[in-house]
Design a protein around this motif. Structure first.
Motif, PDB file in Angstrom:
ATOM      1  N   VAL A  17       1.839  -0.206  10.766  1.00 27.71           N
ATOM      2  CA  VAL A  17       0.388  -0.157  10.525  1.00 27.71           C
ATOM      3  C   VAL A  17      -0.064   1.274  10.276  1.00 27.71           C
ATOM      4  CG1 VAL A  17      -1.868  -0.565  11.572  1.00 27.71           C
ATOM      5  CG2 VAL A  17      -0.042  -2.252  11.843  1.00 27.71           C
ATOM      6  N   PHE A  18       0.484   2.218  11.043  1.00 25.88           N
ATOM      7  CA  PHE A  18       0.124   3.629  10.857  1.00 25.88           C
ATOM      8  C   PHE A  18       0.486   4.097   9.453  1.00 25.88           C
ATOM      9  CE2 PHE A  18       1.788   8.011  10.893  1.00 25.88           C
ATOM     10  CZ  PHE A  18       0.604   8.702  11.119  1.00 25.88           C
ATOM     11  N   VAL A  19       1.679   3.758   8.987  1.00 23.42           N
ATOM     12  CA  VAL A  19       2.111   4.154   7.649  1.00 23.42           C
ATOM     13  C   VAL A  19       1.189   3.539   6.597  1.00 23.42           C
ATOM     14  CG1 VAL A  19       3.958   3.948   5.948  1.00 23.42           C
ATOM     15  CG2 VAL A  19       4.503   4.550   8.304  1.00 23.42           C
ATOM     16  N   ALA A  20       0.788   2.283   6.824  1.00 24.04           N
ATOM     17  CA  ALA A  20      -0.059   1.596   5.850  1.00 24.04           C
ATOM     18  C   ALA A  20      -1.448   2.233   5.741  1.00 24.04           C
ATOM     19  CB  ALA A  20      -0.187   0.122   6.223  1.00 24.04           C
ATOM     20  N   THR A  21      -1.909   2.882   6.803  1.00 23.51           N
ATOM     21  CA  THR A  21      -3.247   3.500   6.756  1.00 23.51           C
ATOM     22  C   THR A  21      -3.250   4.839   6.018  1.00 23.51           C
ATOM     23  OG1 THR A  21      -2.901   4.599   8.896  1.00 23.51           O
ATOM     24  CG2 THR A  21      -3.926   2.395   8.913  1.00 23.51           C
ATOM     25  N   LEU A  22      -2.089   5.462   5.868  1.00 27.68           N
ATOM     26  CA  LEU A  22      -2.051   6.784   5.231  1.00 27.68           C
ATOM     27  C   LEU A  22      -2.583   6.771   3.803  1.00 27.68           C
ATOM     28  CD1 LEU A  22       1.361   8.183   6.573  1.00 27.68           C
ATOM     29  CD2 LEU A  22      -0.958   8.693   7.369  1.00 27.68           C
ATOM     30  N   PRO A  23      -2.160   5.833   2.925  1.00 21.82           N
ATOM     31  CA  PRO A  23      -2.745   5.806   1.574  1.00 21.82           C
ATOM     32  C   PRO A  23      -4.250   5.554   1.580  1.00 21.82           C
ATOM     33  CG  PRO A  23      -0.709   4.550   1.635  1.00 21.82           C
ATOM     34  CD  PRO A  23      -1.066   4.856   3.050  1.00 21.82           C
ATOM     35  N   LEU A  24      -4.732   4.731   2.520  1.00 12.40           N
ATOM     36  CA  LEU A  24      -6.165   4.453   2.586  1.00 12.40           C
ATOM     37  C   LEU A  24      -6.942   5.699   2.992  1.00 12.40           C
ATOM     38  CD1 LEU A  24      -5.985   0.985   4.395  1.00 12.40           C
ATOM     39  CD2 LEU A  24      -6.124   1.450   1.937  1.00 12.40           C
ATOM     40  N   LEU A  25      -6.411   6.451   3.951  1.00 16.23           N
ATOM     41  CA  LEU A  25      -7.060   7.696   4.366  1.00 16.23           C
ATOM     42  C   LEU A  25      -7.033   8.724   3.234  1.00 16.23           C
ATOM     43  CD1 LEU A  25      -5.676   8.036   8.006  1.00 16.23           C
ATOM     44  CD2 LEU A  25      -7.975   7.328   7.306  1.00 16.23           C
ATOM     45  N   ALA A  26      -5.893   8.769   2.520  1.00 14.45           N
ATOM     46  CA  ALA A  26      -5.786   9.709   1.401  1.00 14.45           C
ATOM     47  C   ALA A  26      -6.787   9.353   0.302  1.00 14.45           C
ATOM     48  CB  ALA A  26      -4.362   9.705   0.847  1.00 14.45           C
ATOM     49  N   ALA A  27      -6.973   8.056   0.035  1.00 19.56           N
ATOM     50  CA  ALA A  27      -7.937   7.634  -0.987  1.00 19.56           C
ATOM     51  C   ALA A  27      -9.357   8.020  -0.587  1.00 19.56           C
ATOM     52  CB  ALA A  27      -7.832   6.120  -1.196  1.00 19.56           C
ATOM     53  N   ALA A 221      -5.088   2.303  -3.747  1.00 23.55           N
ATOM     54  CA  ALA A 221      -4.724   2.589  -2.360  1.00 23.55           C
ATOM     55  C   ALA A 221      -4.278   1.328  -1.631  1.00 23.55           C
ATOM     56  CB  ALA A 221      -5.895   3.234  -1.635  1.00 23.55           C
ATOM     57  N   ILE A 222      -4.950   0.211  -1.876  1.00 22.70           N
ATOM     58  CA  ILE A 222      -4.549  -1.048  -1.226  1.00 22.70           C
ATOM     59  C   ILE A 222      -3.175  -1.478  -1.706  1.00 22.70           C
ATOM     60  CG2 ILE A 222      -5.081  -3.510  -1.048  1.00 22.70           C
ATOM     61  CD1 ILE A 222      -8.055  -2.733  -1.103  1.00 22.70           C
ATOM     62  N   ALA A 223      -2.941  -1.366  -3.023  1.00 20.38           N
ATOM     63  CA  ALA A 223      -1.619  -1.711  -3.546  1.00 20.38           C
ATOM     64  C   ALA A 223      -0.547  -0.779  -2.977  1.00 20.38           C
ATOM     65  CB  ALA A 223      -1.633  -1.636  -5.077  1.00 20.38           C
ATOM     66  N   PHE A 224      -0.833   0.506  -2.928  1.00 25.16           N
ATOM     67  CA  PHE A 224       0.086   1.491  -2.377  1.00 25.16           C
ATOM     68  C   PHE A 224       0.364   1.195  -0.901  1.00 25.16           C
ATOM     69  CE2 PHE A 224       0.604   6.354  -1.551  1.00 25.16           C
ATOM     70  CZ  PHE A 224       1.945   6.161  -1.312  1.00 25.16           C
ATOM     71  N   SER A 225      -0.685   0.927  -0.147  1.00 25.15           N
ATOM     72  CA  SER A 225      -0.550   0.662   1.286  1.00 25.15           C
ATOM     73  C   SER A 225       0.273  -0.593   1.553  1.00 25.15           C
ATOM     74  CB  SER A 225      -1.939   0.523   1.912  1.00 25.15           C
ATOM     75  OG  SER A 225      -1.845   0.137   3.260  1.00 25.15           O
ATOM     76  N   THR A 226      -0.031  -1.666   0.815  1.00 23.97           N
ATOM     77  CA  THR A 226       0.690  -2.927   1.021  1.00 23.97           C
ATOM     78  C   THR A 226       2.170  -2.783   0.692  1.00 23.97           C
ATOM     79  OG1 THR A 226      -1.323  -4.161   0.456  1.00 23.97           O
ATOM     80  CG2 THR A 226       0.768  -5.361   0.396  1.00 23.97           C
ATOM     81  N   THR A 227       2.457  -2.167  -0.453  1.00 26.95           N
ATOM     82  CA  THR A 227       3.852  -1.994  -0.856  1.00 26.95           C
ATOM     83  C   THR A 227       4.608  -1.097   0.114  1.00 26.95           C
ATOM     84  OG1 THR A 227       3.167  -2.204  -3.161  1.00 26.95           O
ATOM     85  CG2 THR A 227       5.362  -1.330  -2.756  1.00 26.95           C
ATOM     86  N   LEU A 228       3.971  -0.028   0.547  1.00 27.19           N
ATOM     87  CA  LEU A 228       4.630   0.900   1.464  1.00 27.19           C
ATOM     88  C   LEU A 228       4.914   0.242   2.805  1.00 27.19           C
ATOM     89  CD1 LEU A 228       5.563   3.848   1.759  1.00 27.19           C
ATOM     90  CD2 LEU A 228       3.303   4.377   2.672  1.00 27.19           C
ATOM     91  N   ALA A 229       3.938  -0.494   3.347  1.00 29.57           N
ATOM     92  CA  ALA A 229       4.139  -1.161   4.628  1.00 29.57           C
ATOM     93  C   ALA A 229       5.245  -2.215   4.533  1.00 29.57           C
ATOM     94  CB  ALA A 229       2.837  -1.811   5.090  1.00 29.57           C
ATOM     95  N   TYR A 230       5.252  -2.968   3.443  1.00 26.80           N
ATOM     96  CA  TYR A 230       6.289  -3.988   3.257  1.00 26.80           C
ATOM     97  C   TYR A 230       7.667  -3.352   3.139  1.00 26.80           C
ATOM     98  CZ  TYR A 230       8.728  -7.975   1.180  1.00 26.80           C
ATOM     99  OH  TYR A 230       9.616  -8.988   0.925  1.00 26.80           O
ATOM    100  N   THR A 231       7.745  -2.220   2.442  1.00 29.53           N
ATOM    101  CA  THR A 231       9.022  -1.533   2.284  1.00 29.53           C
ATOM    102  C   THR A 231       9.527  -1.002   3.619  1.00 29.53           C
ATOM    103  OG1 THR A 231       8.356  -0.874   0.052  1.00 29.53           O
ATOM    104  CG2 THR A 231      10.228   0.275   1.016  1.00 29.53           C
TER     105      THR A 231
END
Length: 254
Positions: A17-27, A221-231
């Protein structure tokens, strides 16, 4: 690998979850900067070519795609190795029961080793050899040695049991190698850097344009976050035991 031990634990879901929030915070950070009056006054987005954004996003997309492909392939190899372990344990049980009372300790030890694997490594996804499994395997080695020393055990059964013991050790080592071979931290750093650059490029094309920024940055950012968290979640495979025929699995665990 010290870094992996920090993250892969009972708090792994929190880490994802923490990793997934990073793209959202960056956006959000890119939006805040792109809407600053001081930047809007001096920056002219139309001076940038449309190809500018593609030059940033293409390396990001390609690198992430190859990385996900590698992780999927490793997940398949990991699952196949578990299946081979079950099949080898099943063969050991067959040999021990054909052998008779002289190989009864091998029968018990093989079942104990299978149960230890199922509880501590197949289900949990390991980052290092679990002591409970190592202890169970040592018991299997001892049982094979005792049965091999019995004169009533035919030579072909002795050699087959020894070969199975060696194969089980190799398969366990293979699982460890498969899990750790492609998880170099620099890969994740490259993904994050390329993703952040793509966000900056997207913001640069729409400086001062509130709605374009909201739509563009939020969707990326949502696409980036989802893909990163899944990976990240796939990086530490937990093999579903449904990949093993239920009757075969029940036989080695009971």
């Amino acid at each position: 690998m010290t870094w992996s031990r920090l993250f892969v634990s009972e708090y792994f879901s929190v880490f994802v979850v923490f990793v997934a929030t990073l793209p959202l915070l960056a956006a959000w950070g890119c939006y805040w900067v792109a809407m600053r009056p001081s930047l809007v006054a001096v920056f002219v987005p139309r001076d940038l070519q449309t190809s500018y954004l593609g030059a940033l996003t293409l390396p990001f997309a390609l690198f992430l795609a190859f990385m996900v492909s590698d992780i999927w392939n490793r997940e398949t190899l990991y699952a196949r190795t578990v299946l081979q372990e079950v099949q080898r344990l099943d063969a050991v049980l067959d040999i021990a029961r054909v052998c008779g009372p002289s190989c009864a300790p091998v029968d018990d030890a093989a079942g104990g080793y299978a149960r230890a694997l199922s509880r501590y490594e197949w289900d949990e996804g390991w980052v290092r050899p679990q002591p409970e499994v190592s202890t169970a395997f040592a018991g299997l080695v001892e049982a094979v040695a005792r049965s091999s020393a019995d004169a009533a055990v035919p030579n072909y059964i002795r050699s087959t049991l020894l070969a199975s013991q060696i194969e089980l050790r190799r398969l366990r080592t293979d699982r460890y190698f498969i899990l750790h071979a492609d998880l170099a931290p620099h890969r994740w750093i490259v993904v994050m850097v390329l993703g952040m650059l793509s966000l900056i490029g997207l913001a640069a094309l729409h400086v001062g344009k509130r709605y374009q920024l909201i739509i563009g940055l939020s969707t990326f950012a949502i696409a980036f976050s989802t893909t990163l968290a899944y990976t990240v979640a796939l990086s530490w495979p937990t093999v579903d035991e449904s990949i093993v025929p239920s009757e075969e699995l029940r036989r080695v665990l009971e």
